[in-house]
Design a protein around this motif. Structure first.
Motif, PDB file in Angstrom:
ATOM      1  N   ALA A  23      49.067   0.739  75.145  1.00  0.00           N
ATOM      2  CA  ALA A  23      50.096   1.446  73.948  1.00  0.00           C
ATOM      3  C   ALA A  23      50.092   0.086  72.983  1.00  0.00           C
ATOM      4  O   ALA A  23      50.157   0.413  71.780  1.00  0.00           O
ATOM      5  CB  ALA A  23      51.551   1.731  74.556  1.00  0.00           C
ATOM      6  N   ASP A  24      50.295  -1.039  73.538  1.00  0.00           N
ATOM      7  CA  ASP A  24      50.135  -2.114  72.532  1.00  0.00           C
ATOM      8  C   ASP A  24      48.911  -2.284  71.859  1.00  0.00           C
ATOM      9  O   ASP A  24      48.967  -2.647  70.465  1.00  0.00           O
ATOM     10  CB  ASP A  24      50.425  -3.379  73.221  1.00  0.00           C
ATOM     11  N   LEU A  25      47.888  -2.006  72.314  1.00  0.00           N
ATOM     12  CA  LEU A  25      46.397  -2.168  71.818  1.00  0.00           C
ATOM     13  C   LEU A  25      46.593  -0.823  70.791  1.00  0.00           C
ATOM     14  O   LEU A  25      46.131  -1.266  69.644  1.00  0.00           O
ATOM     15  CB  LEU A  25      45.422  -2.100  72.708  1.00  0.00           C
ATOM     16  N   SER A  26      46.926   0.332  71.011  1.00  0.00           N
ATOM     17  CA  SER A  26      47.064   1.228  70.098  1.00  0.00           C
ATOM     18  C   SER A  26      47.881   1.110  68.855  1.00  0.00           C
ATOM     19  O   SER A  26      47.443   1.415  67.793  1.00  0.00           O
ATOM     20  CB  SER A  26      47.465   2.570  70.897  1.00  0.00           C
ATOM     21  N   GLN A  27      49.057   0.357  68.793  1.00  0.00           N
ATOM     22  CA  GLN A  27      49.925   0.103  68.027  1.00  0.00           C
ATOM     23  C   GLN A  27      49.299  -1.055  67.065  1.00  0.00           C
ATOM     24  O   GLN A  27      49.288  -1.026  65.855  1.00  0.00           O
ATOM     25  CB  GLN A  27      51.202  -0.350  68.474  1.00  0.00           C
ATOM     26  N   LEU A  28      48.618  -2.034  67.681  1.00  0.00           N
ATOM     27  CA  LEU A  28      47.898  -3.052  66.947  1.00  0.00           C
ATOM     28  C   LEU A  28      46.838  -2.625  65.981  1.00  0.00           C
ATOM     29  O   LEU A  28      46.928  -2.487  64.864  1.00  0.00           O
ATOM     30  CB  LEU A  28      47.260  -4.249  67.809  1.00  0.00           C
ATOM     31  N   VAL A  29      46.007  -1.437  66.534  1.00  0.00           N
ATOM     32  CA  VAL A  29      45.022  -1.045  65.857  1.00  0.00           C
ATOM     33  C   VAL A  29      45.334   0.014  64.851  1.00  0.00           C
ATOM     34  O   VAL A  29      44.959  -0.285  63.614  1.00  0.00           O
ATOM     35  CB  VAL A  29      44.058  -0.163  66.878  1.00  0.00           C
ATOM     36  N   ASP A  30      46.537   0.519  65.118  1.00  0.00           N
ATOM     37  CA  ASP A  30      47.040   1.559  64.072  1.00  0.00           C
ATOM     38  C   ASP A  30      47.864   0.543  62.987  1.00  0.00           C
ATOM     39  O   ASP A  30      47.583   1.116  61.586  1.00  0.00           O
ATOM     40  CB  ASP A  30      48.357   2.356  64.374  1.00  0.00           C
ATOM     41  N   ALA A  31      48.184  -0.282  63.350  1.00  0.00           N
ATOM     42  CA  ALA A  31      48.743  -1.446  62.212  1.00  0.00           C
ATOM     43  C   ALA A  31      47.832  -1.919  61.158  1.00  0.00           C
ATOM     44  O   ALA A  31      47.910  -2.091  60.029  1.00  0.00           O
ATOM     45  CB  ALA A  31      49.843  -2.263  62.919  1.00  0.00           C
ATOM     46  N   LEU A  32      46.725  -2.323  62.110  1.00  0.00           N
ATOM     47  CA  LEU A  32      45.473  -2.974  61.101  1.00  0.00           C
ATOM     48  C   LEU A  32      44.739  -2.104  60.470  1.00  0.00           C
ATOM     49  O   LEU A  32      44.305  -2.291  59.218  1.00  0.00           O
ATOM     50  CB  LEU A  32      44.896  -3.916  62.219  1.00  0.00           C
ATOM     51  N   GLY A  44      34.671  13.844  58.007  1.00  0.00           N
ATOM     52  CA  GLY A  44      35.501  13.698  59.286  1.00  0.00           C
ATOM     53  C   GLY A  44      36.824  13.963  59.021  1.00  0.00           C
ATOM     54  O   GLY A  44      37.463  14.069  57.878  1.00  0.00           O
ATOM     55  N   SER A  45      37.640  13.688  60.125  1.00  0.00           N
ATOM     56  CA  SER A  45      39.124  13.723  60.167  1.00  0.00           C
ATOM     57  C   SER A  45      39.857  12.650  59.273  1.00  0.00           C
ATOM     58  O   SER A  45      39.158  11.837  58.702  1.00  0.00           O
ATOM     59  CB  SER A  45      39.468  13.805  61.597  1.00  0.00           C
ATOM     60  N   HIS A  46      41.145  13.102  58.932  1.00  0.00           N
ATOM     61  CA  HIS A  46      41.933  12.401  58.255  1.00  0.00           C
ATOM     62  C   HIS A  46      41.978  10.932  58.789  1.00  0.00           C
ATOM     63  O   HIS A  46      42.103  10.570  59.590  1.00  0.00           O
ATOM     64  CB  HIS A  46      43.279  12.972  58.077  1.00  0.00           C
ATOM     65  N   GLY A  47      41.507   9.788  57.877  1.00  0.00           N
ATOM     66  CA  GLY A  47      41.622   8.337  58.130  1.00  0.00           C
ATOM     67  C   GLY A  47      40.401   8.125  58.727  1.00  0.00           C
ATOM     68  O   GLY A  47      40.506   6.866  59.217  1.00  0.00           O
ATOM     69  N   HIS A  48      39.305   8.813  59.053  1.00  0.00           N
ATOM     70  CA  HIS A  48      38.187   8.499  59.646  1.00  0.00           C
ATOM     71  C   HIS A  48      37.427   7.292  59.315  1.00  0.00           C
ATOM     72  O   HIS A  48      36.722   6.592  60.160  1.00  0.00           O
ATOM     73  CB  HIS A  48      36.962   9.761  59.642  1.00  0.00           C
ATOM     74  N   GLY A  49      37.633   6.812  57.898  1.00  0.00           N
ATOM     75  CA  GLY A  49      37.246   5.578  57.418  1.00  0.00           C
ATOM     76  C   GLY A  49      37.584   4.273  58.390  1.00  0.00           C
ATOM     77  O   GLY A  49      36.915   3.458  58.588  1.00  0.00           O
ATOM     78  N   ALA A  50      38.723   4.471  58.786  1.00  0.00           N
ATOM     79  CA  ALA A  50      39.286   3.496  59.708  1.00  0.00           C
ATOM     80  C   ALA A  50      38.368   3.322  60.785  1.00  0.00           C
ATOM     81  O   ALA A  50      38.129   2.188  61.418  1.00  0.00           O
ATOM     82  CB  ALA A  50      40.623   3.445  60.050  1.00  0.00           C
TER      83      ALA A  50
END
Length: 101
Positions: A23-32, A44-50
């Motif tokens: 969960a910490d990794l997921s939150q980090l990736v979402d923040a970055l 593709g899907s919304h935000g796929h560029g990330a």
């Protein structure tokens, strides 16, 4: 042993599992890399560029020691495939081994 993820949206990491680190990794990736429309890469899907920037931060390959036929990982280390791409759920890994001399 070389482990490689041949995908434009995936990376590999070593981390402890089962302690909340996922969960910490997921939150980090979402923040970055927020999943929104700021990216020029927009198919593709919304935000796929990330998704396509993830391998810049989390390398798509790892080199790991093998001794006596077993991976030489630390006590709490596990290999993790990190891929935020919801458009393609099927992934493959390529393993290459060098013989011990």
């Amino acid at each position: 042993c070389n482990v490689f993820a041949p995908h434009a949206t995936a990376g590999l990491a070593l981390m402890e599992l089962g302690s909340g680190s996922e969960a910490d990794l997921s939150q980090l990736v979402d923040a970055l890399m927020p999943r929104d429309d700021r990216y020029l890469h927009r198919h593709g899907s919304h935000g796929h560029g990330a998704d396509h920037l993830l391998p810049v931060l989390i390398c798509p390959s790892l080199v790991l020691p093998v001794a006596n036929g077993r991976l030489g990982l630390g006590t709490w280390q596990s290999i993790v495939l990190v891929d935020t791409n919801v458009d393609n759920r099927r992934r493959h890994l390529r393993l290459s081994f060098l013989a011990e001399r």
